[in-house]
Design a protein around this motif. Sequence first.
Motif, mmCIF file in Angstrom:
data_model
loop_
_atom_site.group_PDB
_atom_site.id
_atom_site.type_symbol
_atom_site.label_atom_id
_atom_site.label_comp_id
_atom_site.label_asym_id
_atom_site.label_seq_id
_atom_site.Cartn_x
_atom_site.Cartn_y
_atom_site.Cartn_z
ATOM 1 N N LEU A 29 0.843 -1.186 0.000
ATOM 2 C CA LEU A 29 0.000 0.000 0.000
ATOM 3 C C LEU A 29 0.889 1.251 0.000
ATOM 4 N N PRO A 30 1.275 1.721 -1.180
ATOM 5 C CA PRO A 30 2.200 2.854 -1.262
ATOM 6 C C PRO A 30 1.637 4.134 -0.654
ATOM 7 N N VAL A 31 2.516 4.878 0.008
ATOM 8 C CA VAL A 31 2.153 6.186 0.555
ATOM 9 C C VAL A 31 2.969 7.289 -0.116
ATOM 10 N N GLN A 32 4.205 7.013 -0.501
ATOM 11 C CA GLN A 32 5.131 7.890 -1.232
ATOM 12 C C GLN A 32 5.797 8.939 -0.348
ATOM 13 N N SER A 33 5.078 9.552 0.578
ATOM 14 C CA SER A 33 5.676 10.575 1.446
ATOM 15 C C SER A 33 4.873 10.661 2.735
ATOM 16 N N GLY A 34 5.514 11.136 3.796
ATOM 17 C CA GLY A 34 4.825 11.366 5.053
ATOM 18 C C GLY A 34 4.477 12.825 5.278
#
Length: 460
Positions: A277-282
């Motif tokens: 489940l990619p988020v890419q950045s916080g």
Amino acid sequence: MTASPEPQGESAPEKRLFIKTYGCQMNVYDSERMADVLRPLGYGLVDSPVGADLVVLNTCHIREKAAEKVYSEIGRLKELKAEDPASAGMTIAVAGCVAQAEGEELMLRAPAVDFVVGPQAYHNLPALLARSSRARGDRVSADFAVEDKFEALAGRKAARKADGPAAFLTVQEGCDKFCTFCVVPYTRGAEVSRPAAAILDEARALADQGVREVTLLGQNVNAYDGADGGLAGLIRALASVAGLDRIRYTTSHPRDMSEDLIAAHGEVEALMPYLHLPVQSGSDRVLKAMNRAHTAEAYVRLIERIRAARPDMAISGDFIVGFPGETEADFAATLELIGEVRYASAFSFKYSRRPGTPAASAPDQIDEAVKAERLARLQALLEDQRQAFNASTVGRTVPVLFERKGRRAGQAIGRSPYLQAVYAEGAEPLIGTIAAVEIDARQPNSLSGRLVSAPVPEPA
């Protein structure tokens, strides 16, 4: 359109087919289906381009300089044709996303290429081969008619050939999210879902060949809407297919993680406890610039709901560092999110400018040295978490699907429910079966253990 050549009979001499696959699991699936399309024409797979009658480069366009790697490979094939008499008659085809994005330009820049075919049009390979052999007609096929492709594949005389007890199964293609860094909407098109009936037919055919595990593929797989109940409904239907013991899916978007799908993880025994489940950045600021349409907080709360449904869920993710405008504070927010989620595995990259995407023209590009330093810090944290997750498996007994031989006599390699590679001695006769293994050690990239039970039998 020129009609496809009729398949040759069994007595026809085999032609040699070499396919080089770049990129994601969907390209692996596409390469397998290209081999299926060409098999009735007498083509058999070989593991080297030397002496091949047809070479297909199945390309990826996600990363920077991907096209340049393809041109370099074409140059090597051109030299091979010139220097090796056995390769002089080789036909060179470029398939996949580079073909989709740069088809006409590719043909002009690399005259050694006989034809190009996009990822939604490879069912046209026989016709393209016929055209190229007569040196006339359109040699670029890059239509976006996904359903036509799968309908054509289903109508081929040669059924899909399974290669081992685990298989990929494409259920959805394309993406409507338009993340500002991504070329997928331009190379794979809009989101399209295959009908559930067609997917179930393909799954049954695979199970009949001994496949015990399928991984459902899509650029945005949890946006699948070809069955009642979406992806969750499809998973529940697949769980009833005789012989299929394991189901996985990839890649997902947080915006399409429905409550029904979350519930399926706690209710469907065949659905494995591993989620990419990619988020890419916080950083919310960076996520907004990426057009991800979710916040870091929403992502973390989503992970909590998923783990409430399936407490042993292993989470995997994607991260991009050095996105245009990313500050040290933005990067620190990503590290904080990683610390909170605790990943079992992850993929991480420096931001790569893709021509034609909005982020490519952003004025505040990050220096490559800064990207590299941040990536090193991020990967160190992710690796610590991966090793900690693997260490937590030691001492547990887990079911392992054995897929292939190991390096030593009698050894076999399989996958745990959490997608970890597992080695076991004396397990070679169990390839294609699921057996309980007590994990007794971890190596940098795998686990090892001992058999503690007979294999789980296939359903009658």
